[in-house]
Enzyme design. Structure first.
Site, PDB file in Angstrom:
ATOM      1  N   GLY A 156      56.160  61.018  44.490  1.00  0.00           N
ATOM      2  CA  GLY A 156      55.633  59.894  45.352  1.00  0.00           C
ATOM      3  C   GLY A 156      56.477  58.483  44.751  1.00  0.00           C
ATOM      4  O   GLY A 156      55.757  57.438  44.802  1.00  0.00           O
TER       5      GLY A 156
ATOM      6  N   ASP B 278      40.742  56.634  37.122  1.00  0.00           N
ATOM      7  CA  ASP B 278      40.315  55.527  37.757  1.00  0.00           C
ATOM      8  C   ASP B 278      40.928  54.286  36.956  1.00  0.00           C
ATOM      9  O   ASP B 278      40.453  54.039  35.751  1.00  0.00           O
ATOM     10  CB  ASP B 278      38.825  55.352  37.380  1.00  0.00           C
ATOM     11  CG  ASP B 278      37.981  54.351  38.323  1.00  0.00           C
ATOM     12  OD1 ASP B 278      38.461  53.043  38.079  1.00  0.00           O
ATOM     13  OD2 ASP B 278      36.916  54.444  39.074  1.00  0.00           O
ATOM     14  N   HIS B 279      41.731  53.451  37.423  1.00  0.00           N
ATOM     15  CA  HIS B 279      42.561  52.327  36.671  1.00  0.00           C
ATOM     16  C   HIS B 279      41.593  51.545  35.908  1.00  0.00           C
ATOM     17  O   HIS B 279      42.032  50.778  34.987  1.00  0.00           O
ATOM     18  CB  HIS B 279      43.645  52.102  37.390  1.00  0.00           C
ATOM     19  CG  HIS B 279      43.460  50.899  38.062  1.00  0.00           C
ATOM     20  ND1 HIS B 279      42.909  51.223  39.366  1.00  0.00           N
ATOM     21  CD2 HIS B 279      43.565  49.672  38.139  1.00  0.00           C
ATOM     22  CE1 HIS B 279      42.855  49.769  40.088  1.00  0.00           C
ATOM     23  NE2 HIS B 279      43.189  48.982  39.362  1.00  0.00           N
TER      24      HIS B 279
ATOM     25  N   GLY C 174      40.960  51.716  32.425  1.00  0.00           N
ATOM     26  CA  GLY C 174      42.320  51.489  31.528  1.00  0.00           C
ATOM     27  C   GLY C 174      42.088  49.886  31.126  1.00  0.00           C
ATOM     28  O   GLY C 174      43.037  49.456  30.209  1.00  0.00           O
TER      29      GLY C 174
ATOM     30  N   HIS D 226      35.526  52.293  40.718  1.00  0.00           N
ATOM     31  CA  HIS D 226      35.703  51.234  40.143  1.00  0.00           C
ATOM     32  C   HIS D 226      34.266  50.540  39.307  1.00  0.00           C
ATOM     33  O   HIS D 226      34.231  50.531  38.182  1.00  0.00           O
ATOM     34  CB  HIS D 226      36.477  50.102  40.318  1.00  0.00           C
ATOM     35  CG  HIS D 226      37.920  50.645  40.813  1.00  0.00           C
ATOM     36  ND1 HIS D 226      38.494  51.616  40.261  1.00  0.00           N
ATOM     37  CD2 HIS D 226      38.721  50.374  41.727  1.00  0.00           C
ATOM     38  CE1 HIS D 226      39.714  51.990  40.748  1.00  0.00           C
ATOM     39  NE2 HIS D 226      39.944  50.931  41.946  1.00  0.00           N
TER      40      HIS D 226
ATOM     41  N   LYS E 244      28.923  44.384  43.837  1.00  0.00           N
ATOM     42  CA  LYS E 244      29.467  43.768  45.204  1.00  0.00           C
ATOM     43  C   LYS E 244      30.702  43.581  45.052  1.00  0.00           C
ATOM     44  O   LYS E 244      31.550  43.450  43.829  1.00  0.00           O
ATOM     45  CB  LYS E 244      28.802  42.497  45.713  1.00  0.00           C
ATOM     46  CG  LYS E 244      28.789  41.385  44.566  1.00  0.00           C
ATOM     47  CD  LYS E 244      27.695  40.275  45.121  1.00  0.00           C
ATOM     48  CE  LYS E 244      28.078  38.677  44.885  1.00  0.00           C
ATOM     49  NZ  LYS E 244      28.653  38.331  43.698  1.00  0.00           N
TER      50      LYS E 244
ATOM     51  N   ASP F 174      31.983  31.008  23.828  1.00  0.00           N
ATOM     52  CA  ASP F 174      33.192  31.318  24.681  1.00  0.00           C
ATOM     53  C   ASP F 174      34.288  31.935  24.034  1.00  0.00           C
ATOM     54  O   ASP F 174      34.786  31.380  23.090  1.00  0.00           O
ATOM     55  CB  ASP F 174      33.543  30.000  25.458  1.00  0.00           C
ATOM     56  CG  ASP F 174      34.634  30.163  26.302  1.00  0.00           C
ATOM     57  OD1 ASP F 174      35.025  31.407  26.347  1.00  0.00           O
ATOM     58  OD2 ASP F 174      35.114  29.421  26.972  1.00  0.00           O
ATOM     59  N   LEU F 175      34.460  33.382  24.249  1.00  0.00           N
ATOM     60  CA  LEU F 175      35.476  33.898  23.621  1.00  0.00           C
ATOM     61  C   LEU F 175      36.676  34.256  24.768  1.00  0.00           C
ATOM     62  O   LEU F 175      36.418  35.343  25.321  1.00  0.00           O
ATOM     63  CB  LEU F 175      35.147  35.252  23.317  1.00  0.00           C
ATOM     64  CG  LEU F 175      34.481  35.609  21.948  1.00  0.00           C
ATOM     65  CD1 LEU F 175      33.838  36.874  21.429  1.00  0.00           C
ATOM     66  CD2 LEU F 175      35.661  35.316  20.568  1.00  0.00           C
TER      67      LEU F 175
HETATM   68  C1  BG6 Z   1      42.564  49.817  44.107  1.00  0.00           C
HETATM   69  C2  BG6 Z   1      42.072  49.851  45.499  1.00  0.00           C
HETATM   70  O1  BG6 Z   1      41.976  51.166  43.673  1.00  0.00           O
HETATM   71  O2  BG6 Z   1      42.382  48.866  43.248  1.00  0.00           O
HETATM   72  C3  BG6 Z   1      42.950  48.322  46.112  1.00  0.00           C
HETATM   73  O3  BG6 Z   1      42.621  50.844  46.318  1.00  0.00           O
HETATM   74  C4  BG6 Z   1      42.413  47.237  45.134  1.00  0.00           C
HETATM   75  O4  BG6 Z   1      42.215  48.329  47.383  1.00  0.00           O
HETATM   76  C5  BG6 Z   1      42.875  47.690  43.526  1.00  0.00           C
HETATM   77  O5  BG6 Z   1      43.118  46.131  45.714  1.00  0.00           O
HETATM   78  C6  BG6 Z   1      42.533  46.560  42.721  1.00  0.00           C
HETATM   79  O6  BG6 Z   1      42.975  46.936  41.582  1.00  0.00           O
HETATM   80  P1  BG6 Z   1      43.188  45.775  40.388  1.00  0.00           P
HETATM   81  O7  BG6 Z   1      43.514  46.274  39.094  1.00  0.00           O
HETATM   82  O8  BG6 Z   1      44.224  44.604  41.108  1.00  0.00           O
HETATM   83  O9  BG6 Z   1      41.693  44.957  40.241  1.00  0.00           O
END
Ligand code: BG6
Length: 484
Positions: free
Chosen positions: A12, A180-181, A184, A243, A332, A395-396
């Site tokens: 990709g 699941d970024h 990280g 997330h 939310k 505040d940190l």
């Molecule tokens: C992705 C979503 O997983 O995370 C996007 O598919 C979103 O819609 C993005 O914009 C947000 O990531 P970050 O790192 O910019 O908060």
């Protein structure tokens, strides 16, 4: 451990994710000397293009704002370790072509060890066809093979199980790294230390001291151009189910036996299993409409007319265990809101009335982005000749406190972990399964599987979300007055 003789293959390679996240992260790691010494990178995609065009695309989002010659040199070096192969995702001969290229690179190695990391930055439709062919044609026999995959992992419990089942036929759990970024991100990684290395916090980390917790994701832009993808998934699958739920599990899990990946993930799964499936009554849905010169969700040509897909959702989660019984956890998230912000707000209970009538609560805020920060709202005596409480904060803010430390990009941290074989910050199969269990009932309700589809509440582009959210969070005992 990092292994020499490693090739990273990015499928990709001409897509958005690869251009915006994967290649810049690979470059960041390369620039700072974190990749194995002799690493090679191979981009793979359907697009037919020459190397020059590939380099242009792959480095398009790498930042060098001041045209620093040292960085420009590094970018040139990075190009030299990278190459491109074009081919289909579902036809076998293309994978043989790829195999020949990989073998060519490996023929220069001075030992027999060959390690390959396959990064699938691909749409879900070709995910299994590629995983299967890579295993068949490109699996290295004299070394370690790893596969990195990205969401969406299905659309509900059933489809996720199907997908994972299909992947499992070719790749073991140990070889699989599900990204699941958010795991990280620096502030998310900080939660474990913050919670378990500070007794002042850990002893107050339960229903006796905490009134409610809110995890918020706000983006100031809509789904512009990405409406086709988004409409199929909606904000809950895009942000909450992965997330925000990940953040919640780290915030609420019990102390793990060690920092080892399986110990941490065992505890996450345990707390997730204690969360009740979500009900409509605890959920609020919104969809943005045109405002301030910006188009509404339905004005996007890639979105089907009359779509009821939520671009905003708030939902309250309940954890049925002795630590958290009765504490509302509000998740939310919304697109096209007034600002970019992701944060956790932990509101402590009110102090007993009596000497204090009107006093602010303590609140601990973890700002995940932008500008990482931890701050704690405390009451002090107003300095001077009065006895009056003053709400203030400890505040940190990282920029001020840690100005010398570079905060890595989430993808840099995760790719490095995958290269080292560390699963701590990746999603285990049973974690994903229980995440879907929590969200599937509400997703089926939204998808109209057991009745008419609920209509999302409208909110103007650039606003704070549907106005009904105020009453919703108040019901959970959340006090807005502490914000600001
Ligand atoms: C992705 C979503 O997983 O995370 C996007 O598919 C979103 O819609 C993005 O914009 C947000 O990531 P970050 O790192 O910019 O908060």
């Amino acid at each position: 451990e990092l292994r020499n003789n490693t090739i990273i293959i990015v499928f990709g390679a001409s897509g958005d994710l690869a251009k915006k996240k994967t290649f810049p992260a690979l470059f960041g790691l390369y620039r700072d000397g974190f990749l194995p010494e002799d690493v090679k990178i191979v981009g793979y995609a359907r697009t037919k293009m020459d190397e020059a065009e590939f380099y242009k695309r792959a480095t398009q989002y790498i930042k060098n704002p001041d045209d620093d010659p040292a960085i420009s040199n590094k970018i040139d070096e990075f190009k030299k370790i990278s190459t491109y192969v074009s081919g289909g995702y579902e036809d076998d001969p293309s994978f043989e072509v790829l195999e020949n290229r990989l073998k060519g690179i490996e023929s220069t190695y001075n030992s027999n060890e060959r390690n390959r990391v396959f990064y699938l930055a691909l749409p879900p439709s070709v995910f299994i066809p590629v995983a299967q062919r890579v295993k068949k044609y490109n699996y290295a026999t004299d070394g370690v093979n790893r596969i990195i995959v990205e969401k969406p992992f299905g659309k509900d419990l059933e489809s996720s199980r199907e997908l994972l089942g299909a992947l499992k036929q070719h790749w073991t759990e140990d070889e699989t790294f599900r990204i699941d970024h958010y795991l990280g991100k620096e502030m998310v990684k900080n939660i474990l230390i913050l919670r378990f290395a500070n007794i002042a916090l850990s002893s107050a980390w339960d229903k006796n001291s905490i009134s409610n917790v809110q995890i918020t994701f706000k983006e100031p832009f809509g789904t512009e151009g990405r409406g086709g993808y988004f409409d199929e998934f909606g904000i809950i699958r895009d942000i909450l189910q992965n997330h925000l739920l990940q953040v919640l599990s780290i915030l609420t899990m019990e102390r793990p036996v060690s920092f080892a990946a399986e110990d941490v993930r065992d505890e996450k799964v345990k707390v997730l299993r204690s969360i009740r499936p979500i009900v409509p009554h605890d959920t609020l849905l919104g969809q943005y409409v045109a405002a301030n010169g910006k188009p509404g969700y339905l004005d996007d040509d890639t979105v089907p007319p009359h779509s009821t897909c939520p671009t905003y959702a708030a939902t309250t989660l309940w954890i049925d265990n002795p630590r958290w019984d009765g504490v509302p956890f509000i998740l939310k998230a919304g697109k096209a809101l007034n600002e970019a912000k992701v944060e956790v707000r932990i509101q402590f209970r009110d102090v007993a009335k009596g000497i204090f009538q009107d006093i602010s609560r303590n609140e601990l805020v973890l700002r995940i982005q932008p500008s990482e920060a931890v701050y704690l709202k405390l009451n002090l005596k107003t300095p001077g000749l009065y006895t009056r409480a003053l709400p203030t904060e400890m505040d940190l803010t990282y920029k001020r406190r840690f100005s010398d430390n570079k905060i890595p990009e989430a993808y840099e941290a995760l790719i490095l972990d995958a290269l080292k074989g560390d699963h701590s910050n990746f999603v285990r199969h049973d974690e994903l399964d229980v995440a879907w269990k929590i969200f599937t009932p509400i997703l089926h309700w939204i998808d109209g599987k057991n009745g008419p589809r609920p209509k999302p509440l409208p909110y103007p582009y650039g606003s704070r979300g549907p106005k009904e959210i105020e009453a919703f969070i108040k019901k959970c005992d959340y006090t807005r007055s502490l914000e600001g």
